[in-house]
Each structure stands twice: as structure tokens, then as C-alpha cells.
Scaffold this active site. Structure first.
Site, short mmCIF file in Angstrom:
data_model
loop_
_atom_site.label_atom_id
_atom_site.label_comp_id
_atom_site.label_asym_id
_atom_site.label_seq_id
_atom_site.Cartn_x
_atom_site.Cartn_y
_atom_site.Cartn_z
N TYR A 80 0.85 -1.17 0.00
CA TYR A 80 0.00 0.00 0.00
C TYR A 80 0.90 1.24 0.00
CZ TYR A 80 -4.41 -2.29 1.53
OH TYR A 80 -5.56 -3.02 1.64
N GLU A 126 -5.73 -1.03 8.14
CA GLU A 126 -5.62 -0.96 9.60
C GLU A 126 -4.76 0.24 10.02
OE1 GLU A 126 -7.19 -3.80 8.06
OE2 GLU A 126 -5.16 -4.58 8.19
N ASN A 185 -9.70 0.72 -2.87
CA ASN A 185 -9.47 -0.49 -2.08
C ASN A 185 -10.79 -1.04 -1.54
OD1 ASN A 185 -7.52 -2.37 -0.82
ND2 ASN A 185 -8.41 -1.58 1.06
N GLU A 186 -11.14 -2.23 -2.00
CA GLU A 186 -12.39 -2.87 -1.56
C GLU A 186 -13.54 -1.85 -1.60
OE1 GLU A 186 -11.57 -4.71 2.24
OE2 GLU A 186 -11.02 -6.58 1.24
N GLU A 266 -5.88 -10.74 -1.53
CA GLU A 266 -5.57 -10.71 -0.11
C GLU A 266 -5.89 -12.08 0.47
OE1 GLU A 266 -7.47 -7.58 2.10
OE2 GLU A 266 -6.37 -5.98 1.07
#
Ligand SMILES: *[C@@H]1O[C@H](CO)[C@@H](O)[C@H](O)[C@H]1NC(C)=O
Ligand SMILES: *[C@@H]1O[C@H](CO)[C@@H](O)[C@H](O)[C@H]1NC(C)=O
Ligand SMILES: *[C@@H]1O[C@H](CO)[C@@H](O)[C@H](O)[C@H]1NC(C)=O
Ligand SMILES: *[C@@H]1O[C@H](CO)[C@@H](O)[C@H](O)[C@H]1NC(C)=O
Ligand SMILES: *[C@@H]1O[C@H](CO)[C@@H](O)[C@H](O)[C@H]1NC(C)=O
Ligand SMILES: *[C@@H]1O[C@H](CO)[C@@H](O)[C@H](O)[C@H]1NC(C)=O
Length: 555
Positions: A80, A126, A185-186, A266
Site C-alpha cells: 500500500y 488498519e 481499495n475494496e 488478499e
């Protein structure tokens, strides 16, 4: 010296192998839809990659850890890119030192790894606010993040253009190792489902990448996620862990990509831990079984994460599932390479499976990094935070405000903010002190004496206080990490509502920020006489053995 010479020798090997491939065929990386695979310089290809985030590993260890990843048989590394660190204030870009992304990518190439780049702008990961800069909340408090909101888009576009231009020469087609570039992202997990936004991101990135790398998205392996995650003209992939049936998961990808390589972007090699939880574990046998099943289906796989590292400073994020759940400073993640940088049993089990499908290097001996014996490090108090001297050295200029201001309103990203007011009227004893919006954890003091804790994660937002007219009420608030996932990512810190006493709104606050990004002005003499109550600084010392320093110099 022996190690040093060996590493120069490796360099020359890689240089010559790149030279050979340049002569044989032009560098190209693309999707072969016909045969459900990638083509690397025209040859069938799949990757087995591992996530390793440069911002969670000190730069001094980058090469060493990349080499360990390669030695497990992986042929790519995924990282990332964290916007909030690369643009700490609007228009001020940082890409040097520990944030030297280009150097990290360069080292990956030298260590014979291809690169999967995940530039965001939102990354989840996170991390505090999912990698978005908290100053976005100051620029426009009601900003609709991750959408075609004009303000959000203006900053996201400028950043993405800056970032992607700075790595343009490192794209595979331009001579570098980057084969894949992820968009958002997602996104399918987010509430907005703004296809104008994702299409705009695609166009910004595509404009710089061209055909020099493949653009992709990743989402949970289900049509409910892929529905808003899929972007026209961008290759859709899925992510899942050991608990999911491999064929069912790839069927979800096939609903959106009927042909092309199967990809788990992932594959969860471990799991994250929140404060207060037992350390999360993912069983090695289950990983081996699922990995083998994916590789047998010719899938490309990225381990999330292969090496986790550490959330240094105040950069860990938080989740919100029924309650606020801040994440640990450690990001060990039960990953194949431990937080200390050591290969685990999981590492060797994975290497064995990969060896059934891809060639392993035969000359790499992977050993644990040298360790120091620090015995027990004792901490002694050096200074109370509320001491006038410490306030002047570490606190920002105090502000006066009728009602509380958030961290964002006073332009502070992390650390602590102290809110103080003198009670101007008399109340019954005791009276209920209440802060419905406490973000995230506060020590409540009366005239410098601690009385209790308020906590968002524990859902403790009030407490009885014995106070009288003239008492100083103090609330020292800690930011425990902005929410990184879900619909609540506009996560302001500090007192985000008024504080009341006996039902009356408290007014006339003095607000002092303690960002604590630089504590060099803290005097460091131990004071054994100091009997502390309340927040204080402690100090302990240990000596780094010379074998650790010399080990690092080799990398
Ligand atoms: C995209 O933009 C167009 C025109 O600006 C608008 O009509 C449409 O509703 C937007 N779509 C979404 C998903 O917001
Ligand atoms: C995004 O929204 C703006 C208006 O806010 C509009 O002008 C623009 O066309 C939209 N972009 C796309 C790609 O739809
Ligand atoms: C995997 O790829 C090989 C080589 O192209 C092919 O022979 C085989 O059928 C493929 N296996 C699956 C499950 O697609
Ligand atoms: C570390 O040092 C302490 C104190 O010198 C000693 O008691 C302990 O056995 C050492 N531990 C290891 C693993 O060497
Ligand atoms: C605090 O109370 C004042 C007065 O009632 C009100 O105007 C203000 O909006 C409140 N602030 C917040 C953040 O609720
Ligand atoms: C601690 O207290 C002792 C006895 O009162 C005094 O002699 C000494 O100077 C004090 N030390 C410090 C660091 O204040």
C-alpha cells in the site's frame, strides 16, 4: 565483509538477467484472456506475492525483509502507499527517508521481485483513517470521503497525479518492477457506490500508467461486494482467507471477469488484533491447504500480509463493529515473517507449497536476525504532563473557546488534547459529568488530581464528580486511531460533543494540544522523588549490541 561481497555478486546476476530479457523481447505485462493467465514478456506467468508495507518496517530492514520474502519462493511484493504520510499537510509532499517509496521499489527490483502497487487514495490497511489525511476533515468538515465530492476529488486527484508520476519510470513497461496497480481499495464494501468516482480514479491512473502495467481492483469474494467494486475497464479480483471455499470464491470473480487469471489479492496469512483481544492466529495447516488449492487452479495469489511489522507512532487505525475497536501498535499479524523479522514455521510450510509450483532459489539460507538480550528495562517517572514547564515545552499555544474544539479544528492530528474549564456555578454533590462524544479515551482530573477514565471503546461516557464553584475540571483526551473501515471514516477526535455537568453545558474552555511527535525538548533526568498521580512521562534505557548494528550495515 563476506556477506557484503555476496550481495554485490547477486546484483550483477540480476542485472545480467534483466539485460537478457530486454534483448529477447520488449518488456510487457498483460492479461491473456484466452488462456486465463498473465503474459510477462509474452510468456505465461502468474505471481505469488506477499504484502509488506514499507511504512511498517524501518528503511534499514527493507532489503533484508524483501530478500526473505523472495527466498520463500515469492516472485512479487505488494505494498500500500499511505497518502496521509506522503502529504502531511495540503500540497506538501514527502517521499524521502523512511517514506522513500521509489527506493523501496528499486530495492524490490534488485532483490528480483515484481511489485503490486496499491496507491489508494483510500487503503484501509488498519491505519489511521484508512490512510486518508485527517486534514481533509479540517478543509471541509462534511466532506464525503471516497466519492466524487468536489473537495475530496480535487485533493485526491492532485495526490494521485503526483504519486503515480513519481513512480512512472518504475512501471514494468517502462523498465521497472511494477506489474499491477490497484484502484481504490475494496470499494464495494463502502456505502457510497459512486461509479463516477471510481471511473475518475481509473482515468487519472490510466493516463499515467498506460499499458505499462495492469490496473486491478480487489473486493470481498461475493457479488454484493463486487457489484460496486468492479470498475469498467479495470480487472476485478477477489480477496479471501482460509475459511472460504476456493471454488466458490473464484466463481464470484468469474461473475465479473468471465475470463482471465484467477486472483486472490488478499489471502489472509494471519489476522489483525484489537486492543484487549487475544492475539489473533490463523492455522498453518489451513493456509497450506488453501494455498495449494489456489495454486492448483493456476491462480495468482498475494498473501496479506507476508510480513506485518509495526504501526509506529500514532498510526494504527480502528474498526467499528457495534463498538469502537482500536488496533494494536504491533502489526505482527501472525504473518509468515514475524514482527521481529524472523521466518516462522508458517514461512517454511508456505515455501514448501510454493516449491511445488514455482522454482525456488537454491542459494538462500534464511536465519533469524540477531537479537540483543535487554533483560528487564525499568521505567522511571521523569515528569508529569501537567507540569507548567512540560506544558510549555511540549504543548501547543493554549486556545480559548466557548465550546470544545476537536483535534481537527485545532489542526492536530495525533497525541493528546487537554480541555480545562473552571466551574462557574455550584452544583449538587455529586453531579453527573457526561461527554457523549468522547473520542477516544480520557483521563478526567479535578485540580490536577485524576478521578477516572472515560472510554469510547468501553462505552463509559459519564461519571459522578464532587465539585464546587471554582474547581478546575480537566479532560485529557487521547486519540486511539481513526476508523479505517466502513461508513464511519469521518472520525473526528477529542470532545466531539459538549461536556455537561448536572445537565448543564460547560463553557469557556482552555484547550492545549500535545501532539507528541517530537519529545526531544523533554528533560531526561530521572526524578526518583517524584510520586506521580495522573499522566506522566517515564524513561527507560537499553543498549543496542554492536552485532545488531553491524548486521544492519550489511543491508
Ligand atoms: C454520475 O454523474 C452523472 C452526471 O454528473 C449523474 O447524472 C449520475 O447520477 C452520477 N452517478 C452516480 C453513481 O453518482
Ligand atoms: C463528478 O462530479 C462533478 C460535479 O461535482 C462533475 O462535474 C463531474 O463530471 C463528475 N465526474 C464524473 C467522472 O462523473
Ligand atoms: C493450468 O495451466 C496449465 C498450463 O497452461 C494447463 O495445462 C492446466 O490445464 C491449467 N489448470 C487449470 C486447473 O486451469
Ligand atoms: C539475559 O540476561 C539476563 C541478565 O543478564 C540473564 O539472566 C538471562 O539469562 C539472559 N537471557 C538470555 C536468553 O540469554
Ligand atoms: C454545545 O452547546 C451549544 C449551546 O447549547 C450549542 O450551540 C453547540 O452546538 C453545542 N456543540 C455541540 C458540538 O454539540
Ligand atoms: C530527593 O529528595 C532528597 C531528600 O529530600 C534530596 O536530598 C534530593 O536532592 C532529591 N532529589 C531530587 C532529584 O530532587
Amino acid at each position: 565483509m563476506g556477506v557484503f561481497r555476496w550481495y554485490l555478486f547477486l546484483f550483477s546476476l540480476f542485472h545480467s538477467s534483466y539485460a537478457v530479457s530486454t534483448i529477447e523481447a520488449p518488456r510487457s505485462f498483460s492479461i491473456d484472456y484466452e488462456n486465463n493467465q498473465f503474459l510477462l514478456n509474452g510468456n505465461p506467468f502468474r505471481y505469488v506475492s506477499g504484502s509488506l508495507h514499507y511504512f511498517r518496517v524501518p528503511r534499514a530492514y527493507w532489503r533484508e525483509h524483501l530478500r526473505k520474502l523472495r527466498a520463500a519462493g515469492l516472485n512479487a511484493v505488494s505494498t500500500y502507499v499511505e497518502w496521509s504520510q506522503h502529504e502531511p499537510s495540503p500540497g506538501h509532499f514527502e517521499f524521502s527517508g523512511e517514506l522513500d517509496l521509489q527506493h523501496f521499489i528499486h530495492l524490490a527490483q534488485e532483490e528480483d521481485l515484481l511489485v503490486l502497487l496499491r496507491p489508494g487514495p483510500y487503503i484501509c490497511a488498519e491505519r489511521d483513517m484508512g490512510g486518508l489525511p485527517p486534514w481533509l476533515l479540517t478543509v471541509k468538515p462534511d466532506i464525503y470521503l471516497r466519492t466524487n465530492d468536489t473537495t475530496y476529488m480535487e485533493y485526491a486527484e492532485r495526490y494521485l497525479n503526483y504519486l503515480m508520476s513519481s513512480v512512472q519510470t518504475q512501471l514494468y513497461g517502462n523498465g521497472g518492477p511494477i506489474i499491477m496497480v490497484q484502484i481504490e481499495n475494496e470499494y464495494g464494501s463502502y456505502k457510497a457506490c459512486d461509479s463516477n468516482y471510481t471511473a475518475r480514479l481509473r482515468d487519472i491512473v490510466k493516463n499515467i500508467v498506460g499499458n505499462a502495467a495492469v490496473l486491478y481492483t480487489t473486493d470481498g469474494a461475493g457479488s454484493s461486494y463486487l457489484r460496486c467494486g468492479k470498475i469498467e475497464g479495470v480487472y476485478a479480483t477477489v480477496d479471501f482467507g482460509t475459511g472460504t471455499d476456493v471454488d466458490t470464491a473464484f466463481l464470484a470473480q468469474r461473475m465479473y471477469e468471465p475470463r482471465g487469471p484467477l486472483i486472490n489479492s488478499e489471502f489472509y496469512a494471519g489476522w489483525l488484533t484489537h486492543w484487549g483481544e487475544a492475539l489473533q492466529r490463523v492455522d498453518t495447516d489451513a493456509i497450506v491447504k488453501t494455498l495449494d488449492a489456489m495454486l492448483a487452479r493456476n491462480a495468482s495469489v498475494n498473501f496479506f500480509v507476508f510480513h506485518g511489522g509495526t504501526n509506529f507512532g500514532f498510526l494504527a487505525g480502528a474498526n467499528y463493529m457495534n463498538s469502537y475497536q482500536p488496533q494494536l501498535t504491533s502489526y505482527d499479524f501472525d504473518a509468515p515473517i514475524s514482527e521481529a523479522g524472523d521466518p516462522t514455521n508458517k514461512y517454511f510450510a508456505i515455501k514448501e507449497v510454493i516449491g511445488r509450483y514455482l522454482p525456488l532459489l537454491d542459494n538462500t539460507e534464511i536465519t533469524p536476525a540477531p537479537k540483543g538480550n535487554y533483560s528487564t528495562v525499568l521505567l522511571s517517572p521523569v515528569a508529569p504532563l501537567l507540569d507548567q514547564n512540560i506544558r510549555q515545552k511540549l504543548g501547543k499555544e493554549p486556545l480559548r473557546s466557548q465550546f470544545p474544539l476537536t483535534f481537527e479544528e485545532i489542526g492536530q492530528r495525533y497525541g493528546f488534547v487537554l480541555y480545562e474549564t473552571i466551574l462557574a456555578w455550584s452544583v449538587p454533590d455529586p453531579a453527573l459529568f457526561s461527554i457523549p462524544g468522547i473520542s477516544d479515551r480520557a483521563i478526567v482530573l479535578l485540580d490536577d488530581v485524576p478521578k477516572g477514565i472515560l472510554s469510547r471503546s468501553e462505552k463509559i461516557t459519564s461519571m459522578p464528580l464532587s465539585v464546587s464553584e471554582g474547581t478546575k475540571i480537566q479532560v485529557l483526551v487521547e486519540n486511539q486511531g481513526r476508523i479505517n473501515y466502513g461508513s464511519m471514516i469521518n472520525d473526528f477526535k477529542g470532545l466531539v460533543t459538549n461536556a455537561t455537568l448536572g445537565g448543564e453545558v460547560l463553557e469557556d474552555w482552555i484547550i492545549t494540544g500535545f501532539p507528541l511527535h517530537d519529545i526531544s525538548r523533554l528533560s531526561v533526568s530521572n526524578n526518583d522523588n517524584y510520586t506521580f498521580q495522573g499522566p506522566a512521562f517515564f524513561q527507560g534505557t537499553f543498549t543496542l549490541p554492536s552485532l545488531i548494528l553491524s548486521h544492519l550495515i550489511h543491508f
